[in-house]
Design an enzyme around this catalytic site. Structure first.
Site, mmCIF file in Angstrom:
data_model
loop_
_atom_site.group_PDB
_atom_site.id
_atom_site.type_symbol
_atom_site.label_atom_id
_atom_site.label_comp_id
_atom_site.label_asym_id
_atom_site.label_seq_id
_atom_site.Cartn_x
_atom_site.Cartn_y
_atom_site.Cartn_z
ATOM 1 N N HIS A 253 -3.471 5.965 6.716
ATOM 2 C CA HIS A 253 -2.448 6.403 5.570
ATOM 3 C C HIS A 253 -0.987 6.573 5.895
ATOM 4 O O HIS A 253 -0.041 7.091 5.174
ATOM 5 C CB HIS A 253 -2.938 7.881 5.289
ATOM 6 C CG HIS A 253 -4.681 8.176 4.924
ATOM 7 N ND1 HIS A 253 -5.085 7.598 3.751
ATOM 8 C CD2 HIS A 253 -5.385 8.940 5.516
ATOM 9 C CE1 HIS A 253 -6.299 7.660 3.910
ATOM 10 N NE2 HIS A 253 -6.680 8.466 4.898
ATOM 11 N N GLU B 35 2.332 5.026 -0.268
ATOM 12 C CA GLU B 35 1.733 6.570 -0.161
ATOM 13 C C GLU B 35 2.655 7.332 -1.118
ATOM 14 O O GLU B 35 3.698 7.018 -1.613
ATOM 15 C CB GLU B 35 2.204 6.916 1.276
ATOM 16 C CG GLU B 35 1.470 6.261 2.355
ATOM 17 C CD GLU B 35 0.000 6.237 2.102
ATOM 18 O OE1 GLU B 35 -0.333 7.398 1.923
ATOM 19 O OE2 GLU B 35 -0.563 5.048 2.541
ATOM 20 N N ALA B 36 1.887 8.260 -1.879
ATOM 21 C CA ALA B 36 2.633 8.999 -2.949
ATOM 22 C C ALA B 36 2.184 10.371 -2.456
ATOM 23 O O ALA B 36 1.304 11.060 -1.871
ATOM 24 C CB ALA B 36 1.876 8.636 -4.284
ATOM 25 N N ASP C 55 0.764 -1.197 -0.148
ATOM 26 C CA ASP C 55 0.158 -0.064 0.127
ATOM 27 C C ASP C 55 0.779 1.329 -0.104
ATOM 28 O O ASP C 55 1.336 1.727 1.095
ATOM 29 C CB ASP C 55 -0.925 0.071 1.382
ATOM 30 C CG ASP C 55 -2.284 1.044 0.963
ATOM 31 O OD1 ASP C 55 -3.066 0.835 0.317
ATOM 32 O OD2 ASP C 55 -1.934 2.209 1.545
ATOM 33 N N ASP D 222 -2.564 1.211 -6.459
ATOM 34 C CA ASP D 222 -1.173 1.101 -6.132
ATOM 35 C C ASP D 222 -0.136 0.597 -7.359
ATOM 36 O O ASP D 222 0.839 1.138 -7.647
ATOM 37 C CB ASP D 222 -1.104 0.037 -4.698
ATOM 38 C CG ASP D 222 -1.577 0.668 -3.745
ATOM 39 O OD1 ASP D 222 -0.937 1.326 -3.108
ATOM 40 O OD2 ASP D 222 -2.700 0.148 -3.464
ATOM 41 N N ASP E 246 -1.521 0.985 6.971
ATOM 42 C CA ASP E 246 -2.557 0.409 5.918
ATOM 43 C C ASP E 246 -2.086 -0.920 5.416
ATOM 44 O O ASP E 246 -3.243 -1.740 5.419
ATOM 45 C CB ASP E 246 -2.480 1.497 4.910
ATOM 46 C CG ASP E 246 -3.337 2.633 5.283
ATOM 47 O OD1 ASP E 246 -3.642 2.810 6.203
ATOM 48 O OD2 ASP E 246 -3.144 3.501 4.423
#
Length: 337
Positions: free
Chosen positions: A281, A124-125, A122, A222, A286
């Protein structure tokens, strides 16, 4: 990273894929058509066997039970009593089906699980509160959580932060949403370097060589958006081992027969009688919570299988008739020409 995943369109049209770079998905890839199909091939059991009539009768009785009766029945069978009514019904049906098929010729040679390990990802961006058209999401956290499908436990995890290069300054919204600070990404290494270490971690586990494995994500973003975009930005070929994956939202919806709105991470946890553990998040947290859902589904009798792939830069459904294959052994990222 649910909030930012909904903030822009599913595909970034400013990026085009190379011809033939992504693996072709087999047969029809229509999402609606494939999700409704049920595996009914004779290879999966002789459905004329009387045992299936017994299973149907048991299912009918379970459908007539209220939640208290379902919980009492689960307790009597020493099954988990948590979850909403639909979850409890499915849990009981799966239990009785396994019991009935255990000593029946109709069981054939089916296995309880398709993979030795499932790797939950998962990312994060980077993001803005209102992402402008064509906004390029760069991966800033690369987490993986490894599930042993035989022991039904989380056995290891990987996490590294990533330095964004196109837009190195994080937005205030992104910092607040993910908890990832500017200092964290400034001190991190590039995606290419982090991906190499992620590959080494997977290789150390002998995934794709000694053990059969696949990836699992919370939705299509993702792999179909973040990883695809990041590989383009980093001039890296999309890794073959990430071309197919399990979208747990689809698996959850099809297995428990719930509405699409009930497949958000928090909803899935709540419907299974669990609470979110950690900071929402945070990519690693996550991933751990998604892994908890996957383990719960495996315990309830769900045979998690690959249901999505990357085709011409877009996520597509994998037909249920497709052969069940593990991901190939991970290799170091290759530069694009």
């Amino acid at each position: 990273m649910e909030t930012q995943k909904k903030s822009s369109q599913p595909a970034n049209k400013t990026l085009t894929s190379e011809e033939g770079e992504e693996e072709q998905c087999r047969a029809d890839t229509s999402c609606a058509k494939n999700e409704k199909q049920e595996p009914s091939s004779p290879k999966q059991g002789d459905f004329s066997d009387p045992v299936y009539k017994e299973i149907a009768m048991a299912n009918g009785a379970i459908n007539q039970m209220n939640r208290d009766e379902l919980r009492a029945k689960c307790a009597g069978l020493k099954l988990d009593t948590r979850g909403v009514k639909d979850v409890l019904k499915k849990r009981l049906k799966s239990y009785y089906k396994r019991q009935k098929l255990m000593h029946s010729p109709a069981a054939n040679a089916n296995s309880d699980v398709y993979f030795d390990y499932i790797c939950v990802v998962d990312y994060e961006a980077t993001c803005e509160e209102n992402n402008p058209p064509g906004f390029l999401h760069e991966i800033i956290e690369f987490p993986m959580v490894l599930i042993d499908t035989h022991t039904l436990e989380i056995v290891d995890s990987f996490q590294e932060y990533v330095k964004p290069e196109v837009n190195p300054q994080l937005s205030e919204f992104c910092v607040k949403l993910t908890g990832i600070t500017q200092k964290m990404v400034d001190e991190a290494q590039t995606f290419h370097q982090v991906l190499k270490r992620a590959v080494s971690w997977l290789q150390e586990k002998e995934l794709g060589t000694k053990y059969k494995y696949t990836f699992l994500t919370d939705g299509s973003w993702d792999m179909g958006k973040f990883l695809h975009t990041q590989c383009k930005l980093s001039c890296i070929r999309y890794p073959p081992f990430a071309r197919k994956w399990i979208n747990i939202r689809k698996s959850y919806r099809n297995f428990y027969k719930v509405a699409r709105a009930q497949t958000k991470l928090i909803c899935m946890l709540e419907n299974l009688g669990m609470e979110y553990d950690g900071r929402p998040h945070c990519g690693l947290d996550d991933s751990r919570n998604i892994a908890r859902i996957a383990i719960h589904m495996l315990k309830d009798g769900c045979q998690l299988r690959v249901n999505e792939c990357l085709h011409s830069g877009e996520p597509r459904s994998v037909p249920v008739s497709a052969p069940i294959e593990g991901a190939p052994a991970p290799q170091n990222p290759k530069k694009r020409n």
